[in-house]
Design a protein around this motif. Structure first.
Motif, PDB file in Angstrom:
ATOM      1  N   GLY A   1       0.847  -1.200   0.000  1.00 44.29           N
ATOM      2  CA  GLY A   1       0.000   0.000   0.000  1.00 44.29           C
ATOM      3  C   GLY A   1       0.878   1.244   0.000  1.00 44.29           C
ATOM      4  O   GLY A   1       0.708   2.146  -0.824  1.00 44.29           O
ATOM      5  N   ALA A   2       1.838   1.229   0.903  1.00 47.85           N
ATOM      6  CA  ALA A   2       2.708   2.396   1.011  1.00 47.85           C
ATOM      7  C   ALA A   2       3.610   2.507  -0.221  1.00 47.85           C
ATOM      8  O   ALA A   2       3.836   3.584  -0.746  1.00 47.85           O
ATOM      9  CB  ALA A   2       3.547   2.286   2.279  1.00 47.85           C
TER      10      ALA A   2
ATOM     11  N   PRO B   1      -8.009   2.733  -1.103  1.00 50.55           N
ATOM     12  CA  PRO B   1      -6.578   3.029  -1.277  1.00 50.55           C
ATOM     13  C   PRO B   1      -5.855   1.921  -2.039  1.00 50.55           C
ATOM     14  O   PRO B   1      -4.990   2.194  -2.881  1.00 50.55           O
ATOM     15  CB  PRO B   1      -6.067   3.112   0.165  1.00 50.55           C
ATOM     16  N   GLN B   2      -6.241   0.680  -1.749  1.00 47.29           N
ATOM     17  CA  GLN B   2      -5.650  -0.444  -2.469  1.00 47.29           C
ATOM     18  C   GLN B   2      -5.961  -0.351  -3.961  1.00 47.29           C
ATOM     19  O   GLN B   2      -5.063  -0.450  -4.801  1.00 47.29           O
ATOM     20  CB  GLN B   2      -6.229  -1.769  -1.935  1.00 47.29           C
ATOM     21  N   LEU B   3      -7.249  -0.166  -4.219  1.00 47.06           N
ATOM     22  CA  LEU B   3      -7.685  -0.186  -5.607  1.00 47.06           C
ATOM     23  C   LEU B   3      -7.025   0.934  -6.411  1.00 47.06           C
ATOM     24  O   LEU B   3      -6.710   0.773  -7.601  1.00 47.06           O
ATOM     25  CB  LEU B   3      -9.202  -0.081  -5.689  1.00 47.06           C
ATOM     26  N   ALA B   4      -6.800   2.063  -5.764  1.00 43.04           N
ATOM     27  CA  ALA B   4      -6.183   3.186  -6.461  1.00 43.04           C
ATOM     28  C   ALA B   4      -4.812   2.793  -7.021  1.00 43.04           C
ATOM     29  O   ALA B   4      -4.388   3.258  -8.097  1.00 43.04           O
ATOM     30  CB  ALA B   4      -6.048   4.380  -5.504  1.00 43.04           C
TER      31      ALA B   4
ATOM     32  N   ALA C   1      -6.306   1.342 -24.896  1.00 39.73           N
ATOM     33  CA  ALA C   1      -6.674   2.663 -24.382  1.00 39.73           C
ATOM     34  C   ALA C   1      -8.140   2.743 -24.003  1.00 39.73           C
ATOM     35  O   ALA C   1      -8.525   3.523 -23.130  1.00 39.73           O
ATOM     36  CB  ALA C   1      -6.360   3.723 -25.443  1.00 39.73           C
ATOM     37  N   ASP C   2      -8.967   1.915 -24.638  1.00 43.25           N
ATOM     38  CA  ASP C   2     -10.394   2.004 -24.337  1.00 43.25           C
ATOM     39  C   ASP C   2     -10.788   1.219 -23.093  1.00 43.25           C
ATOM     40  O   ASP C   2     -11.958   1.191 -22.719  1.00 43.25           O
ATOM     41  CB  ASP C   2     -11.205   1.482 -25.540  1.00 43.25           C
ATOM     42  N   VAL C   3      -9.830   0.579 -22.466  1.00 45.38           N
ATOM     43  CA  VAL C   3     -10.141  -0.187 -21.244  1.00 45.38           C
ATOM     44  C   VAL C   3     -10.290   0.774 -20.064  1.00 45.38           C
ATOM     45  O   VAL C   3      -9.454   1.655 -19.868  1.00 45.38           O
ATOM     46  CB  VAL C   3      -9.035  -1.222 -20.969  1.00 45.38           C
ATOM     47  N   ASP C   4     -11.359   0.551 -19.256  1.00 42.13           N
ATOM     48  CA  ASP C   4     -11.540   1.353 -18.037  1.00 42.13           C
ATOM     49  C   ASP C   4     -10.770   0.676 -16.908  1.00 42.13           C
ATOM     50  O   ASP C   4     -11.129  -0.418 -16.472  1.00 42.13           O
ATOM     51  CB  ASP C   4     -13.036   1.423 -17.690  1.00 42.13           C
ATOM     52  N   PRO C   5      -9.728   1.317 -16.420  1.00 39.07           N
ATOM     53  CA  PRO C   5      -8.899   0.662 -15.384  1.00 39.07           C
ATOM     54  C   PRO C   5      -9.717   0.295 -14.146  1.00 39.07           C
ATOM     55  O   PRO C   5      -9.460  -0.725 -13.515  1.00 39.07           O
ATOM     56  CB  PRO C   5      -7.856   1.721 -15.039  1.00 39.07           C
ATOM     57  N   ARG C   6     -10.703   1.115 -13.829  1.00 40.58           N
ATOM     58  CA  ARG C   6     -11.517   0.850 -12.638  1.00 40.58           C
ATOM     59  C   ARG C   6     -12.299  -0.442 -12.786  1.00 40.58           C
ATOM     60  O   ARG C   6     -12.616  -1.115 -11.802  1.00 40.58           O
ATOM     61  CB  ARG C   6     -12.468   2.037 -12.419  1.00 40.58           C
TER      62      ARG C   6
END
Lengths: 215, 215, 215, 215
Positions: B91-92, B149-152, B169-174
DNA sequence: GAGTAAGCGAGACGGTACGTCGTGTCTTATC
DNA sequence: GATAAGACACGACGTACCGTCTCGCTTACTC
């Protein structure tokens, strides 16, 4: 392993069983799982507490049975109880095989999204899932009775796709299916973001892309 | 909306706070969340019940704080408490970027698998997750404080991969990140099958295959 | 002999104690001992069940205390609560000694008859006596706290009569007193025949005749 | 006032009746009246609960019948069951009349003392007496069926003594007898002091002294 | 001698109360 | 003024019995 008095299930009152199922589902939906009590279920069902304790070991077990019963009834008369027919409806029918894997999966996953968003099913499903997460015994029962039959359908459809050459032969269908179900459940359980048809479509698009034969 | 006496947190006993955290984690691990009670925590911590009620609104909130505290301490001295350092350690530090997306993700997902399999963390994590599933308020807090925070970090790494041309490029990372995390959590929460490094690897292989540019 | 958590009686709520006493006496009088329940007492007293269980081991013990309290209050303000003052009133004052044993005893026994016939005292007294008959521990407490003090007064008066030469020296006062009390209680407990002043007088006449010096 | 189905007593199972009697007496002796339950009696007797409810209105009624049956059996074969024959033995035979009232009464009262001290009879007798004290209906039955026949014998003997000039003509035998029985029962019921032959003798001596003609 | 109705063993049922445990609030005494 | 301690009103727990009911089974009595 002392049986310690097993009740005679042939003399069981069907009337009471149904009333308890209905009361349990109603209360969980109305006041939430936490505030649903065995006393409350008994009172609402017009039943003695002992009748519940005689046949079920815990509140969660009651709800599980009630839910299975609900699913069972819905399967018999599909389309009857709101979107409830969906899950078991497909369960009975299996995943369609039109030859177009992406389209078929989108259909199914959209239906799953609708189910998960169905207010009548949300409370009991969440309650049972949460309880199963913490109680391994109950969780195993939940998986075995409710989840596994569903997952088997995906395995079937994916194997057909492999035979049709739409999915690589080295892909493990049991793992692949989690690529589809996992994200849906994750979003629904944790409420990170809204669960929509668009999301289901995206998951299918990304996942199937990873399973298809390399050109 | 009268504040009804807000306690003066500057006079709060740190000794009690820690003792309550420790007692809560210990009890949840030893007897399970269900059978952990506020009275039990107070007794074990050598603390008056009111001291708990003064600072936390619920048992789940106590556990949440205790867990955050545990994660925080682990982050400061990484590698200290068994594999506990993993989660917040990364995380850090963030997800490494060696240029090889598959390798980097496998590293991180394997670490996540180890964490989830860590017996010291299992009970509280399951308890908090389950509670959050049923209680939207708590769930939101859980997601906001622990999960987001992890997902970010995944979003960051995936964006880098997009810039490097390893992800379309068209992939949504989220959404893409859930293709990785979702299956892991699904298997862990529902205990459908054992959660292994091999499984993590397979998930990464399949998922990245679906995200990579079409040739 | 593990004390297993003795409650701190210095923090006991006097308000609750009184309310429980009152509720217990009222219920026993209204619906009878059998149908008086601890839950009922708690509800009527506006008290939690645990507050009863914390301080008393049984329904009978509650009633015993309530009765002692009633007697105690009656002793302080004699003539206040109907005929209730009688018993302890005399208790405090002792049996009069006018020199005429027969007259003195008739006075006291008539008062006892009136007490036993007092509807306000009948139900609790019967209940406690009956319970004591079946439960030796409770019976011993009943005798020790309520009966013995009374009987001691008779012993005192009979000894005085012996010194005055109205009763033979070889008579055991402890036995002689039962010649007076026994028949009264027998008739009252078993309801064989009505308990009247005339009966009390007859008992005194017959009994004292047997105790007086042979001419 | 519809009879609501009176059971046909000619078809009643004697085997069950006896088994219920035995079970009731055994349980009362073993675990006490309070903890004796109808379900327990039924189970011990190997009998359905309904068979008890069909023939008796209450637990006390069962015990009463069982006790009467026991007394009846004891009367038929006197000396059989320990000292159990005493009560009904004399009941059948009456109080002896040797011409010496004091001696005759001592004999009878000593026998009564032995009966009351008989461990086999103590529990049921106490239970029935206590129940009768609180429940007037049952008490009346107890007195009518068990006590009155006994007392009638005393009346008979005392009348004979009056005719023989050993008791004053103005003495009411119904009252005089209570001078004898009352103290015994009082001491036994309330357990104030041990119930011995010496006590019985003293009671007779004092009481008869008060009944004898004034010189 | 077949039919039928009652008593019977068994025990599930709707209830009530039990005695215990935990909740969240309040009070008391200590620091 | 925060704290350890714990009594309090409350509500649910899981158990034990209550008295009623419904099952098959056995056992007379009737036709």
């Amino acid at each position: 392993m002392a049986p310690t008095k097993a009740p005679d299930s042939s003399r069981r009152s069907d009337r009471s069983r149904r009333a308890i199922h209905d009361a349990a589902l109603a209360l969980v939906t109305e006041v939430g799982y936490r505030r649903t009590t065995i006393e409350g279920i008994a009172a609402r069902a017009g039943v003695g507490k002992q009748t519940i304790y005689r046949w079920w070991p815990s509140k969660a077990a009651v709800l599980m049975d009630a839910f299975l019963d609900l699913a069972g009834r819905a399967a018999v008369e599909p389309g009857a109880a709101s979107g409830a027919a969906g899950q078991s409806g497909e369960g009975a029918q299996g995943i369609p095989d039109s030859g177009d894997l992406v389209a078929d999966l989108k259909l199914v996953l959209r239906a799953t999204v609708d189910e998960l968003n169905d207010p009548a099913l949300e409370a009991p499903t969440r309650a049972l899932t949460a309880e199963g997460i913490v109680d391994p015994k109950l969780g195993a029962e939940f998986v075995h009775k409710l989840l596994d039959p569903q997952l088997a359908l995906y395995v079937g459809r994916l194997r057909a796709a492999q035979e049709a050459g739409h999915v690589r032969a080295d892909v493990d269908p049991r793992v692949a299916l989690e690529l589809l179900i996992g994200p849906l459940m994750h979003r629904w359980l944790l409420r990170t973001l809204p669960l929509t048809h668009a999301y289901a479509d995206a998951i299918v698009d990304y996942a199937v892309g990873g399973l298809a034969p390399r050109p």
